[in-house]
Structures are given as structure tokens and as C-alpha cells.
Design a protein around this motif. Structure first.
Motif, PDB file in Angstrom:
ATOM      1  N   THR A 253      -5.447  -1.242   0.562  1.00 20.46           N
ATOM      2  CA  THR A 253      -5.355  -2.374   1.478  1.00 20.46           C
ATOM      3  C   THR A 253      -4.052  -3.112   1.213  1.00 20.46           C
ATOM      4  N   SER A 254      -3.742  -4.039   2.092  1.00 21.71           N
ATOM      5  CA  SER A 254      -2.456  -4.735   2.022  1.00 21.71           C
ATOM      6  C   SER A 254      -2.602  -6.131   2.593  1.00 21.71           C
TER       7      SER A 254
ATOM      8  N   ASP B 247      -6.502   4.603   3.965  1.00 28.24           N
ATOM      9  CA  ASP B 247      -5.500   3.553   4.169  1.00 28.24           C
ATOM     10  C   ASP B 247      -6.083   2.548   5.154  1.00 28.24           C
TER      11      ASP B 247
ATOM     12  N   ALA C  94      -4.873  -0.632   5.780  1.00 31.86           N
ATOM     13  CA  ALA C  94      -3.890  -1.713   5.851  1.00 31.86           C
ATOM     14  C   ALA C  94      -4.114  -2.644   7.037  1.00 31.86           C
TER      15      ALA C  94
ATOM     16  N   SER D 187       0.823  -1.215   0.000  1.00 29.49           N
ATOM     17  CA  SER D 187       0.000   0.000   0.000  1.00 29.49           C
ATOM     18  C   SER D 187       0.856   1.263   0.000  1.00 29.49           C
TER      19      SER D 187
ATOM     20  N   GLY E 221      -0.171  -5.205  -2.294  1.00 29.12           N
ATOM     21  CA  GLY E 221      -1.263  -4.362  -1.822  1.00 29.12           C
ATOM     22  C   GLY E 221      -2.207  -4.032  -2.957  1.00 29.12           C
TER      23      GLY E 221
END
Length: 411
Positions: A235-236, A205, A207, A102, A249
């Protein structure tokens, strides 16, 4: 030709450098350093994902250039995840792109959509790439409170009224790195309504979507009706599946933003190594027991850390999400500042943490502690911290561990 390059001049000295140097020097002397400073997952990637990587890499056809925006199966897998997890439908062709983690996606999108002098709204404190990605691209960054509440909404209103030029984009990150704040869907609804009214893009974000410990399950901003008109979400797989080094990501949402990122990435890379992308499909489409197990692992570590710190005399709020604790510096050491305190803790207790100043000026007065060691090492760390605090006259309380939420960031 000794003058620094223009874009480098815009970057301040790296706050973490002095702590990292002290950590390296201590290890060179043979000292046992417990490193809780970097958010680097220590758990192995689940076996079925590794197995798929090995299987795919043995096919020589997978060794060729890949696809910059991600292979079709991977983009479909991400869309499937969003539909299962958030009840959000995505077009894999136009609303999803795979990124090299990401962080790379955020930085490249900043480059794609920013003109010199643009105003970007970024929470403070926040993960460094959130502000520096835009600064590198030539934007001016305006700080807003990091709390998902009226403080942030009021600051956004002031920013729109008083910023010249008007802000073009807003960054949000919940569960947050470093503060561990969580946002609910009602907050996102207010945020989306504000951004649509003022024609401001939102870069979310997400993540840490799957690292949560309480009743609030982190939602996606894309679940808000109309969000895709102005929002893109990153996202990751790094934390969800312990795949940090794999650099996998995604960005999903607003078609125009995804197209801008797709276009700029087409000039910069050929996408992740194909076997990694295929293994990422196995992660998203395969058994999800591993996600629950990783979440439970971080929860256990959180509880061990918070109990141990409280017993040591350091009252640290218990995070409800992310893989970090956002710890106010003990009052005894408050005047030192976060960098000097981090170095002192490293030197005298052998425990490395991240100084809050590295996440923005409103991170001063805090340190970030990562849940990146096993419970044995965390207990060892809290015992060392207990001795460190006792040596400096900090008393140990008899009360139970704190369960309060982190105090709001200053606005």
C-alpha cells in the motif's frame, strides 16, 4: 568494453521516452502542454500532515538515521488502518514493514525472493515495475490477462500446467494501473485458494485502495481467510493523502515475505527520513475527511473528463477506481499505434497522455489518461481534443457519456 551490462540488456527501450522528449521540446518552445500522462497527484498534502512534518523536523534528534523497517509507531498505525478498513489484524513487528513507496518495496522484494530463471506471473498490461522488478532480478515473466475474472483464472491454470519451472509468484493490482479494473472479495477468494493449492506467492499492489467511485469498495486480499499463508500486500500514502513525493509505502501480510524484504532492505537503506514517518503516522491516525475529499475530487475530474471526451467523439469507458482512464484509441487512429497516436495528440492538441504499449504489449491500442489536472484544465484539454478529432474527421455523437466498463485485455 562497449557491451551493455547484463541486467540493462534485459530491459527494453523505455516506451515513454519519445513522448517525454516531445513534451519537453514543446514546453521549451513555450507551448502550453496539459500533461495527463504521469500519475502525479497535483493536490497539496493535507495541512495537518504537513504541520506534523514541520513540527518533527524542528527536533534535531529526528535528523539522525532512522529504522529501515519503519519506526514502531508507523508500523502500528498501518496495522490500525488495516483493522479499521479491512477488518484484518496484523502483527506490527512481524507482518508489517515500511517502504520508500510501494514501487521500491515491490522491486526489493522481487530481488529478495527471486532466483535466476524463476517464472513469475504478471498481468499484461500492468504497471511497469510489476514485471521489470522481477526481470531485473533475473526471472522470466509470463503474461496473464489483466481482468479479475475467469480469463485470469484460466490463464493461471494453464501457466501452472505448462510453465517450467513452475511459477513461484503472481502479481495482482486492483484497482489497477493502468486499466482501472476493480476486483471483489469473491475473486480474491478464488485466487487465494488457487495459490495455496499450487504453493504460489501472491504480491498484491493496493496503492489505489481509497480511490474508488462506485459501489464496490476495494477490498484487501488479506481479508480472505488463509491469505497470509501466501500473500503480501503493498500500500502507499501517495494517492490516498496526496503524498507522492514523500515516498511512503508499506508491505504487509505473509511473515516470511515481510522478513525477506526486511532483511534485504537492511543492507540497502536506513528507512525514510524520520519526520516523514512521523507525519505518515499523523496521516493514518488523524482525521480522515481529507481522504473522502481527495476521492470526491478525482470523481469530479473523472466525470468532467469522460463527458468532455464523449462530446468530442471519443468514447472512453468511465473508470470505477484509480486516478486513470484507460482509453481505446479512436478507430480513425488505431493503425498508428499508441506511441505515434500519443505524439500526434501532443503535437496537434497540446495534451500529453501515456501510450498503452508502455504497460505491456497488450496495452497496445490504448492510452492512459491521468486525472491529474483541475477541472478547468481538463475542460481545456477536452476542448483541444475535440478540435483535434474534428480536424481529422471524427464526428461528435449526440448520445450521453459512456458508462460501460473497460473492455477486457486480450489473453
Amino acid at each position: 568494453m562497449t557491451e551493455e551490462f547484463h541486467r540493462i540488456r534485459r530491459l527494453p527501450p523505455y516506451v515513454f521516452a519519445s513522448v517525454n522528449q516531445a513534451k519537453a521540446a514543446a514546453r521549451a518552445r513555450g507551448e502550453d502542454i496539459i500533461d495527463l500522462g504521469m500519475g502525479n497527484p497535483d493536490s497539496p498534502t493535507p495541512p495537518h500532515i504537513v504541520k506534523k512534518l514541520i513540527e518533527t523536523v524542528q527536533d534535531a534528534r529526528s535528523h539522525r538515521y532512522s529504522v529501515s523497517k519503519g519506526i514502531p509507531g508507523l508500523r502500528r498505525a498501518l496495522a490500525g488502518y488495516y483493522e479499521r478498513r479491512f477488518n484484518v489484524k496484523l502483527d506490527p513487528e512481524r507482518e508489517v514493514i515500511a517502504t520508500l513507496g510501494s514501487k521500491e518495496g515491490l522491486a526489493n522484494l522481487a530481488s529478495a525472493i527471486t532466483s535466476p530463471g524463476d517464472t513469475i506471473l504478471v498481468p499484461n498490461p500492468s504497471y511497469p515495475i510489476h514485471q521489470f522488478g522481477f526481470m531485473i532480478a533475473g526471472a522470466s515473466v509470463r503474461s496473464i490477462p489483466a481482468t479479475p475474472d475467469d480469463n485470469m483464472l484460466s490463464a493461471l491454470d494453464r501457466a501452472v500446467r505448462h510453465s517450467v519451472p513452475k511459477p513461484t509468484a503472481l502479481i495482482v493490482n486492483f484497482p489497477s494501473n493502468p486499466t482501472a479494473y476493480l476486483a471483489d472479495l469473491d475473486f480474491y477468494k478464488e485466487l487465494v485458494a488457487f495459490a495455496r493449492k499450487h504453493e504460489i506467492y501472491i504480491l498484491s499492489d493496493l496503492a489505489y485502495a481509497e480511490i474508488y467511485f462506485g459501489n464496490l469498495v476495494p477490498p484487501s486480499i488479506l481479508a480472505v481467510p488463509g491469505a497470509k499463508d501466501i500473500a503480501v500486500e503493498f500500500t502507499s500514502l501517495s494517492k490516498t493523502y496526496s503524498m507522492a513525493g514523500w515516498r511512503m509505502g508499506f508491505a504487509a501480510g505473509n511473515e516470511r515475505l515481510v522478513a525477506a524484504l526486511t532483511r534485504i532492505k537492511s543492507y540497502l537503506d536506513y528507512g525514510a527520513f524520520t519526520p516523514i514517518q512521523v507525519a505518515a503516522v499523523a496521516a493514518l491516525n488523524g482525521p480522515q475527511d481529507c481522504v473522502s475529499e481527495i476521492r470526491a475530487l478525482y470523481k469530479e475530474r473523472r466525470d468532467v473528463l469522460i463527458r468532455g471526451l464523449h462530446a468530442a467523439g471519443w468514447d472512453v469507458p468511465s473508470p470505477e477506481g484509480s486516478m486513470f482512464a484507460w482509453a481505446p484509441i479512436p478507430e480513425k487512429f488505431r493503425d498508428l499505434g499508441s506511441v505515434a497516436f500519443s505524439k500526434l495528440l501532443l503535437e496537434e492538441a497540446g495534451v500529453a497522455v501515456a501510450p498503452g504499449l508502455g504497460f505491456g504489449e497488450y496495452g497496445e491500442g490504448f492510452v492512459r489518461i491521468g486525472l491529474v489536472e483541475n477541472t478547468h484544465r481538463l475542460r481545456q484539454a477536452t476542448r483541444a481534443i475535440r478540435g483535434f478529432l474534428a480536424a481529422h474527421g471524427v464526428k461528435q455523437p449526440a448520445s450521453s457519456p459512456s458508462t460501460s466498463k473497460p473492455e477486457p485485455a486480450r489473453s
